[in-house]
Design a protein around this motif. Structure first.
Motif, PDB file in Angstrom:
ATOM      1  N   SER A   1      45.915  37.357  53.517  1.00 35.10           N
ATOM      2  CA  SER A   1      44.976  38.325  53.028  1.00 35.10           C
ATOM      3  C   SER A   1      44.427  37.530  51.544  1.00 35.10           C
ATOM      4  N   GLN A   2      43.420  38.201  50.948  1.00 33.73           N
ATOM      5  CA  GLN A   2      42.980  37.697  49.674  1.00 33.73           C
ATOM      6  C   GLN A   2      43.394  38.569  48.589  1.00 33.73           C
ATOM      7  N   ALA A   3      43.349  38.086  47.561  1.00 32.80           N
ATOM      8  CA  ALA A   3      43.449  39.163  46.443  1.00 32.80           C
ATOM      9  C   ALA A   3      42.532  38.700  45.119  1.00 32.80           C
ATOM     10  N   LEU A   4      42.376  39.977  44.594  1.00 34.75           N
ATOM     11  CA  LEU A   4      41.427  39.931  43.289  1.00 34.75           C
ATOM     12  C   LEU A   4      42.113  40.722  42.354  1.00 34.75           C
ATOM     13  N   ARG A   5      42.360  40.076  41.102  1.00 33.87           N
ATOM     14  CA  ARG A   5      42.890  40.651  40.011  1.00 33.87           C
ATOM     15  C   ARG A   5      41.969  41.072  38.926  1.00 33.87           C
ATOM     16  N   ILE A   6      41.954  42.632  38.602  1.00 34.76           N
ATOM     17  CA  ILE A   6      40.933  43.047  38.036  1.00 34.76           C
ATOM     18  C   ILE A   6      41.464  43.614  36.705  1.00 34.76           C
ATOM     19  N   GLY A   7      41.124  43.396  35.519  1.00 37.02           N
ATOM     20  CA  GLY A   7      41.447  43.994  34.258  1.00 37.02           C
ATOM     21  C   GLY A   7      40.425  45.035  33.833  1.00 37.02           C
ATOM     22  N   GLY A   8      41.085  46.014  33.342  1.00 37.46           N
ATOM     23  CA  GLY A   8      39.833  46.922  32.545  1.00 37.46           C
ATOM     24  C   GLY A   8      40.437  47.813  31.330  1.00 37.46           C
ATOM     25  N   VAL A   9      39.466  48.290  30.601  1.00 34.07           N
ATOM     26  CA  VAL A   9      39.951  49.062  29.423  1.00 34.07           C
ATOM     27  C   VAL A   9      40.087  50.661  30.157  1.00 34.07           C
ATOM     28  N   ASP A  10      40.753  51.178  29.227  1.00 32.66           N
ATOM     29  CA  ASP A  10      41.161  52.599  29.547  1.00 32.66           C
ATOM     30  C   ASP A  10      40.096  53.734  29.708  1.00 32.66           C
ATOM     31  N   HIS A  11      38.884  53.502  29.441  1.00 32.47           N
ATOM     32  CA  HIS A  11      37.781  54.342  29.689  1.00 32.47           C
ATOM     33  C   HIS A  11      36.991  54.072  30.685  1.00 32.47           C
ATOM     34  N   LEU A  12      37.141  53.513  31.654  1.00 37.25           N
ATOM     35  CA  LEU A  12      36.371  53.193  32.890  1.00 37.25           C
ATOM     36  C   LEU A  12      35.764  54.363  33.544  1.00 37.25           C
TER      37      LEU A  12
ATOM     38  N   GLU B   1      44.181  44.130  42.490  1.00 39.03           N
ATOM     39  CA  GLU B   1      45.293  44.350  41.852  1.00 39.03           C
ATOM     40  C   GLU B   1      44.383  44.872  40.647  1.00 39.03           C
ATOM     41  N   PHE B   2      44.767  46.113  39.970  1.00 36.11           N
ATOM     42  CA  PHE B   2      44.174  46.360  38.697  1.00 36.11           C
ATOM     43  C   PHE B   2      45.276  46.768  37.310  1.00 36.11           C
ATOM     44  N   GLU B   3      44.693  46.113  36.334  1.00 40.82           N
ATOM     45  CA  GLU B   3      45.247  46.183  35.195  1.00 40.82           C
ATOM     46  C   GLU B   3      44.897  46.716  34.009  1.00 40.82           C
TER      47      GLU B   3
ATOM     48  N   VAL C   1      38.549  38.925  36.912  1.00 45.47           N
ATOM     49  CA  VAL C   1      37.330  39.479  36.073  1.00 45.47           C
ATOM     50  C   VAL C   1      37.816  40.669  35.187  1.00 45.47           C
ATOM     51  N   ALA C   2      37.011  40.996  34.344  1.00 48.78           N
ATOM     52  CA  ALA C   2      37.511  41.838  33.393  1.00 48.78           C
ATOM     53  C   ALA C   2      36.206  42.944  32.922  1.00 48.78           C
ATOM     54  N   PHE C   3      36.683  44.168  32.951  1.00 47.96           N
ATOM     55  CA  PHE C   3      35.701  45.239  32.281  1.00 47.96           C
ATOM     56  C   PHE C   3      36.075  45.700  31.109  1.00 47.96           C
ATOM     57  N   ILE C   4      35.224  45.168  30.145  1.00 49.03           N
ATOM     58  CA  ILE C   4      35.614  45.171  28.619  1.00 49.03           C
ATOM     59  C   ILE C   4      34.747  46.247  27.863  1.00 49.03           C
ATOM     60  N   ALA C   5      35.088  46.410  26.847  1.00 52.54           N
ATOM     61  CA  ALA C   5      34.234  47.166  25.973  1.00 52.54           C
ATOM     62  C   ALA C   5      33.667  46.153  24.671  1.00 52.54           C
ATOM     63  N   HIS C   6      32.360  46.089  24.733  1.00 49.81           N
ATOM     64  CA  HIS C   6      31.650  45.196  23.586  1.00 49.81           C
ATOM     65  C   HIS C   6      31.192  46.104  22.416  1.00 49.81           C
TER      66      HIS C   6
ATOM     67  N   THR D   1      30.074  48.949  27.879  1.00 46.80           N
ATOM     68  CA  THR D   1      30.957  48.521  28.893  1.00 46.80           C
ATOM     69  C   THR D   1      30.328  47.438  29.579  1.00 46.80           C
ATOM     70  N   VAL D   2      31.295  46.308  29.605  1.00 45.15           N
ATOM     71  CA  VAL D   2      30.543  45.080  30.146  1.00 45.15           C
ATOM     72  C   VAL D   2      31.620  44.332  31.397  1.00 45.15           C
ATOM     73  N   LEU D   3      30.984  43.847  32.300  1.00 51.10           N
ATOM     74  CA  LEU D   3      31.824  43.011  33.009  1.00 51.10           C
ATOM     75  C   LEU D   3      31.780  41.717  32.968  1.00 51.10           C
ATOM     76  N   LEU D   4      32.740  40.970  32.839  1.00 54.02           N
ATOM     77  CA  LEU D   4      33.081  39.480  32.663  1.00 54.02           C
ATOM     78  C   LEU D   4      33.541  38.731  33.910  1.00 54.02           C
ATOM     79  N   GLU D   5      32.719  37.931  34.402  1.00 52.33           N
ATOM     80  CA  GLU D   5      33.264  37.207  35.465  1.00 52.33           C
ATOM     81  C   GLU D   5      32.953  35.515  35.116  1.00 52.33           C
ATOM     82  N   PRO D   6      34.094  34.848  35.421  1.00 50.23           N
ATOM     83  CA  PRO D   6      34.048  33.317  35.310  1.00 50.23           C
ATOM     84  C   PRO D   6      32.800  32.606  36.071  1.00 50.23           C
TER      85      PRO D   6
END
Length: 301
Positions: free
Chosen positions: A91-102, A124-126, A144-149, A275-280
């Protein structure tokens, strides 16, 4: 010693430059320097000569030359292990991080849509604050990260972050309103000036949140004499204090809408929050799959 330190050491030696090394491995220059310093402290020796008398380039010290080939062997062995294990990965995994207001801004929709379309990928979500998410993204602890700018008149919480190394997608644009009790004197205002907050008890999120610094700097820029009466790590505490009419708060309108009994009043010259998504930009197969899906999802909205 963790492998990130070894990766940083080898990249600096290869590029003979901290800035180029940081760009190569998608970390900030300060993070690379920090990892090298920690590595030197752990080993008890200086590995790199930063200010060579003969060249501006970073060069190995005698101790650094002693271990350089060993570090290359360790790193190469680790990469070989990862390569050989790929065939066993079911299986493949994707680790996503996000702020609490998503959820409050509707940003969970693309994540759940991706999970439905790609059940073979384990997500996986943190949930963390923006500052922590940016650090985790640079350390490759999340994919990847969903952040607040948060920004106001040139000031912002992403000023020191290497945005050029990431795809940046704005999901939601919002700006801060004044959150007040329905019986507060400002509840009937159509718009509030910063000077209208003079003498008010202001309740804000604590220093672990980017908004803390931006709000304080913006108040100072406007000569606002509001009193920082309470700092907390959660919006529920802010909500409770506003219901008790203890003070007022500056929050995103979309967040205030979730607070029953609280009125959102527009601010003239407000602080903005996107609310911004950042991906390398240099991503693996799973991250590339998410990027392709997300780009298509945004286009179809």
């Amino acid at each position: 010693m963790d492998l990130t330190k070894i990766e940083c050491f080898l990249s600096v030696v290869e590029n003979q430059n901290f800035s180029l090394a940081a760009e190569q491995i998608s970390l900030s220059q300060s993070s690379v320097s920090k990892h090298i310093l920690q590595m030197e402290r752990e080993l008890g020796v200086q590995l790199l000569e930063r200010n060579s008398q003969h060249t501006r380039k970073v060069v190995l010290t005698e101790a650094g030359r002693e271990i350089y080939d060993d570090m290359k062997t360790i790193w190469g062995s680790w990469q070989d292990i990862l390569s050989r294990l790929e065939k066993y990965q079911t299986s493949q995994a994707l680790r996503i991080g996000g702020v609490d207001h998503l959820q409050k801004v509707g940003a969970m929709a693309p994540i759940t849509a991706f999970m439905r379309e790609h059940p073979e990928i384990h997500v996986e979500f943190e949930e963390k604050d923006t500052r922590t998410l940016l650090e985790m993204l640079q350390k490759k602890e999340i994919d990847v990260a969903f952040i607040a700018h948060i920004y106001y008149s040139g000031r912002g919480n992403l000023a020191d972050f290497p945005l050029e190394r990431y795809f940046s997608t704005t999901l939601v644009r919002d700006h801060y309103h004044l959150a007040v009790n329905k019986n507060h004197r400002l509840a009937g205002y159509k718009n509030v000036e910063w000077r209208d907050l003079d003498g008010e008890n202001l309740i804000i999120l604590d220093h672990s949140f980017s908004s803390n610094r931006i709000i304080k700097e913006t108040m100072q820029a406007h000569g606002c004499q509001a009193k920082i009466a309470f700092e907390t790590n959660g919006t529920d505490s802010i909500w409770g204090m506003i219901l008790e009419n203890y003070g007022v708060a500056l929050l995103s309108r979309k967040v205030i809408r979730q607070m029953k009994g609280v009125v959102a009043v527009s601010m003239r010259d407000p602080i903005h929050r996107d609310t911004v998504l950042l991906e390398p930009k240099t991503a693996g197969r799973t991250e590339a799959c998410f990027h392709q899906f997300f780009t298509s999802y945004q286009t179809q909205r």
